[in-house]
Write an enzyme that holds these catalytic residues in place. Structure first.
Site, short mmCIF file in Angstrom:
data_model
loop_
_atom_site.label_atom_id
_atom_site.label_comp_id
_atom_site.label_asym_id
_atom_site.label_seq_id
_atom_site.Cartn_x
_atom_site.Cartn_y
_atom_site.Cartn_z
N GLY A 107 0.87 -1.17 0.00
CA GLY A 107 0.00 0.00 0.00
C GLY A 107 0.90 1.22 0.00
O GLY A 107 1.60 1.48 0.99
N ARG A 151 -1.60 9.41 20.77
CA ARG A 151 -2.65 10.44 20.79
C ARG A 151 -3.08 10.76 22.22
O ARG A 151 -3.37 11.91 22.55
CB ARG A 151 -3.86 9.95 19.97
CG ARG A 151 -3.60 10.00 18.48
CD ARG A 151 -4.81 9.54 17.70
NE ARG A 151 -4.57 9.68 16.27
CZ ARG A 151 -5.13 8.92 15.34
NH1 ARG A 151 -5.98 7.96 15.70
NH2 ARG A 151 -4.88 9.11 14.06
N ASN A 197 -11.94 -4.34 2.72
CA ASN A 197 -10.55 -4.56 3.14
C ASN A 197 -10.22 -6.01 3.49
O ASN A 197 -9.07 -6.43 3.37
CB ASN A 197 -10.21 -3.63 4.31
CG ASN A 197 -10.06 -2.18 3.83
OD1 ASN A 197 -10.12 -1.93 2.63
ND2 ASN A 197 -9.87 -1.26 4.75
N ILE A 207 -1.91 -2.82 9.46
CA ILE A 207 -2.43 -1.47 9.75
C ILE A 207 -3.84 -1.27 9.18
O ILE A 207 -4.65 -0.54 9.74
CB ILE A 207 -1.44 -0.39 9.23
CG1 ILE A 207 -0.09 -0.52 9.97
CG2 ILE A 207 -2.02 1.01 9.41
CD1 ILE A 207 0.90 0.61 9.73
N HIS A 224 -9.15 -1.14 18.49
CA HIS A 224 -8.82 0.13 17.83
C HIS A 224 -10.07 0.67 17.14
O HIS A 224 -10.16 0.75 15.92
CB HIS A 224 -7.68 -0.10 16.82
CG HIS A 224 -7.28 1.13 16.07
ND1 HIS A 224 -6.80 2.26 16.67
CD2 HIS A 224 -7.29 1.39 14.73
CE1 HIS A 224 -6.54 3.17 15.75
NE2 HIS A 224 -6.84 2.68 14.56
N1 LIG Z 1 -4.42 0.90 12.27
C1 LIG Z 1 -4.32 2.22 12.29
O1 LIG Z 1 -3.99 2.82 13.31
C2 LIG Z 1 -4.62 3.00 11.05
C3 LIG Z 1 -5.19 2.37 9.97
N2 LIG Z 1 -5.42 3.05 8.81
C4 LIG Z 1 -5.95 2.26 7.69
O2 LIG Z 1 -4.90 2.07 6.75
C5 LIG Z 1 -5.46 1.85 5.47
C6 LIG Z 1 -4.77 2.72 4.44
O3 LIG Z 1 -5.07 4.08 4.66
P1 LIG Z 1 -4.50 5.20 3.67
O4 LIG Z 1 -3.06 4.94 3.39
O5 LIG Z 1 -4.93 6.50 4.20
O6 LIG Z 1 -5.32 4.87 2.34
P2 LIG Z 1 -4.88 5.21 0.82
O7 LIG Z 1 -6.10 5.07 0.00
O8 LIG Z 1 -4.14 6.48 0.79
O9 LIG Z 1 -3.87 4.03 0.48
C7 LIG Z 1 -4.24 2.71 0.38
C8 LIG Z 1 -3.46 2.10 -0.77
O10 LIG Z 1 -3.74 0.69 -0.81
C9 LIG Z 1 -3.66 0.32 -2.18
N3 LIG Z 1 -4.29 -0.98 -2.39
C10 LIG Z 1 -5.60 -1.28 -2.43
N4 LIG Z 1 -5.75 -2.60 -2.69
C11 LIG Z 1 -4.51 -3.13 -2.79
C12 LIG Z 1 -4.04 -4.44 -3.03
N5 LIG Z 1 -4.84 -5.46 -3.22
N6 LIG Z 1 -2.71 -4.61 -3.08
C13 LIG Z 1 -1.84 -3.58 -2.90
N7 LIG Z 1 -2.25 -2.32 -2.67
C14 LIG Z 1 -3.57 -2.10 -2.61
C15 LIG Z 1 -4.37 1.45 -2.89
O11 LIG Z 1 -4.06 1.47 -4.29
C16 LIG Z 1 -3.85 2.65 -2.15
O12 LIG Z 1 -2.71 3.22 -2.77
C17 LIG Z 1 -6.97 2.10 5.62
O13 LIG Z 1 -7.65 0.89 5.76
C18 LIG Z 1 -7.04 2.91 6.90
O14 LIG Z 1 -8.29 2.80 7.53
C19 LIG Z 1 -5.13 4.37 8.69
C20 LIG Z 1 -4.58 5.05 9.73
C21 LIG Z 1 -4.32 4.43 11.01
O1 LIG Z 2 -9.43 6.85 11.88
C1 LIG Z 2 -9.21 6.05 10.96
O2 LIG Z 2 -10.08 5.54 10.25
C2 LIG Z 2 -7.80 5.64 10.71
C3 LIG Z 2 -7.24 5.15 11.97
O3 LIG Z 2 -7.40 4.00 12.33
C4 LIG Z 2 -6.69 6.15 12.86
O4 LIG Z 2 -6.23 7.22 12.43
O5 LIG Z 2 -6.69 5.88 14.07
#
Ligand SMILES: NC(=O)C1=CN([C@@H]2O[C@H](COP(=O)(O)OP(=O)(O)OC[C@H]3O[C@@H](n4cnc5c(N)ncnc54)[C@H](O)[C@@H]3O)[C@@H](O)[C@H]2O)C=CC1
Ligand SMILES: O=C([O-])CC(=O)C(=O)O
Length: 309
Positions: free
Chosen positions: A7, A151, A95, A118, A175
């Site tokens: 990603g 945070r 997802n 993540i 989370h």
């Molecule tokens: N666990 C945590 O604390 C956090 C989790 N997240 C999660 O992380 C994920 C990504 O968020 P962002 O980077 O903001 O999204 P984004 O949309 O900017 O990036 C996601 C990327 O995944 C790629 N992707 C989709 N399907 C794919 C596949 N099969 N193989 C390879 N790449 C693929 C997309 O092309 C895209 O570039 C989301 O599910 C979000 O909710 C975000 C922030 C914190």
């Molecule tokens: O809020 C969201 O969806 C992304 C995430 O998990 C975070 O930033 O904690």
């Protein structure tokens, strides 16, 4: 050391950028399904190497998993982020398929890798990654509590007027907006309980603001956050590759710890070269344990959704 970030979107690219700047590995691979995106971002980062003074070699790949072969650590950020008004749980339908497919492909080329999950809903995606790969549980780490704890420290530092670096504060549980549990009773400012300095109402506000930290940013930005999430992912990579044995809240499989089994949830763990090496039991009081059990119920409900997809 070789690290792959799957990603190359907001979180993945930020995480990779942090990994490169800290020179956590010799080789860093960015992989994305979107044609050219990972190659482009890898080149862009490489062009910052002489300016920032790092020599990690970063390459990009459009879905060619052979490029990720032999990775020691793999960070999975692939999937869609939420939009304002959504919960993380609503992302499961899209997802789950992405995370399962990515983990299976990674495993073919990196059978010994440690996975950092993540993608959201992260607790359920971690549970899914564990069953999809079948690898030892200590090599599957969900990243959520590390970010939520950062945070929590931020919110406390704003109220106390202090440096967040002087704070110790831990968030456990799921989370999710309603499932995370900021353990304010255990939070300290250079070893002194923060509850000595904050009245009850302020304490409650800090906890509430921490819990909706991700939702607040999503509302402001229009999509979810990436700077702190990317930094949190890189901090876990750092503790693994440097065998730092730092204590982070991570989502790991519980086998009776904190009163729960057959579930992945956020608890304090020691992170080192073997992945998560030890769960640290904090000793919850009755009301904290009740919150943990309620959080587990919600996470379990989401895990059950996997069976219906
Ligand atoms: N666990 C945590 O604390 C956090 C989790 N997240 C999660 O992380 C994920 C990504 O968020 P962002 O980077 O903001 O999204 P984004 O949309 O900017 O990036 C996601 C990327 O995944 C790629 N992707 C989709 N399907 C794919 C596949 N099969 N193989 C390879 N790449 C693929 C997309 O092309 C895209 O570039 C989301 O599910 C979000 O909710 C975000 C922030 C914190
Ligand atoms: O809020 C969201 O969806 C992304 C995430 O998990 C975070 O930033 O904690």
């Amino acid at each position: 050391m070789k690290v792959t970030v799957v990603g190359a979107g907001a979180v993945g690219a930020t995480c990779a950028d942090n990994i490169a700047r800290k020179e956590l590995c010799e080789e860093l691979v960015l992989l994305d399904i979107k044609e050219g995106l990972a190659e482009g971002k890898a080149q862009d980062m490489m062009q910052s190497a002489t300016l920032l003074g790092f020599d990690t070699r970063i390459t990009g790949s459009t879905n060619d998993y052979s490029k990720t072969a032999g990775s020691d650590v793999v960070v999975v950020t692939s999937g869609i982020p939420r939009k304002p008004g959504m919960t993380r749980e609503e992302l499961i339908g899209t997802n789950a398929g992405i995370v399962k497919n990515v983990c299976e492909n990674i495993l073919k080329y990196s059978p010994n890798a440690i996975f950092i999950i993540i993608s959201n809903p992260m607790d359920t995606m971690t549970y899914l990654a564990l069953s999809a790969t079948g690898i030892p549980k200590n090599r599957i780490i969900g990243m959520g509590g590390t970010l939520d704890s950062a945070r929590f420290k931020y919110q406390l530092s704003q109220r106390l007027g202090c440096s967040p670096a002087d704070l110790n504060a831990v968030v456990v549980g799921g989370h999710g907006d309603t499932t995370m549990i900021p353990l304010i009773r255990y939070a300290t400012w250079n070893s002194v309980p923060v509850t000595n300095f904050l009245d009850e109402a302020t304490q409650q506000q800090v906890v509430a603001d921490t819990m909706v930290g991700g939702a607040t940013l999503t509302k402001l930005i229009g999509t979810s956050a990436w700077y702190a999430p990317g930094a949190a992912g890189a901090a876990l990579v750092e503790s693994i590759v440097r065998d730092e044995k730092k204590l982070f809240t991570c989502c790991v499989q519980l086998n009776g710890e904190y009163g729960q089994s057959d579930i992945c949830m956020g608890v304090p763990v020691v992170i080192g070269r073997n992945g998560w090496e030890k769960i640290v039991e904090f000793g919850l009081n009755d009301s904290e344990q009740a919150m943990f059990n309620k959080s587990a119920e919600a996470v379990r409900t989401m895990n059950d959704v996997l069976k219906t997809l």
